[in-house]
Write a protein that holds these residues in place. Structure first.
Motif: not given
Length: 134
Positions: A1-2, A60-64, A48-58, A27-37
């Motif tokens: 992951m970079i 935003l992240a986009a992971i391709v 390919a997919t662009c995922h957007t997340f709200i990290k545990g600290d609030g 990476t999702q675990k480290a970001m604090g993303i609940p497993r259900k999400d």
């Protein structure tokens, strides 16, 4: 992951590239993303997919994420990255409330995001030895 630099615009997104399932989950675990999400690494029927997340600290992240890419040419991989960069740009525009950016601002933004994703791809595949064909 970079994680890549989003220096063209101070954007509310961290931008990353991930090429394998194990690293994506880590990476999702480290970001604090609940497993259900978590969802699929690459959406069914997509390369390919662009995922957007709200990290545990609030923040935003986009992971391709890119699925198996060794059978693709480097041009095909780059095209996928550009496609996903457009989605990142669309998300950034929405977050900063930019409804009508200038054509040059939009083009430079997509170019910058695409270039950083391509550089991340080169770095990740140099480490793993799993590159696309030339």
């Amino acid at each position: 992951m970079i994680w890549v630099n989003n220096a063209l615009v101070v954007a509310p997104y961290f931008i990353g590239l991930c090429l394998d399932e194990k690293q994506f989950r880590k990476t999702q675990k480290a970001m604090g993303i609940p497993r259900k999400d978590w969802g699929e690494m690459v959406k069914p029927g997509a390369d390919a997919t662009c995922h957007t997340f709200i990290k545990g600290d609030g923040s935003l992240a986009a992971i391709v994420t890119i699925g198996p890419h060794q059978g693709k040419t480097i041009q095909q991989v780059h095209a996928l990255l550009v496609h996903e960069a457009v989605h990142i740009w669309q998300n950034i525009r929405r977050e900063i409330g930019e409804d009508s950016p200038s054509k040059e601002f939009e083009a430079y933004s997509i170019q910058s995001i695409s270039q950083r994703l391509m550089e991340a791809y080169e770095e990740l595949t140099a480490k793993s030895g799993k590159k696309a064909k030339k």
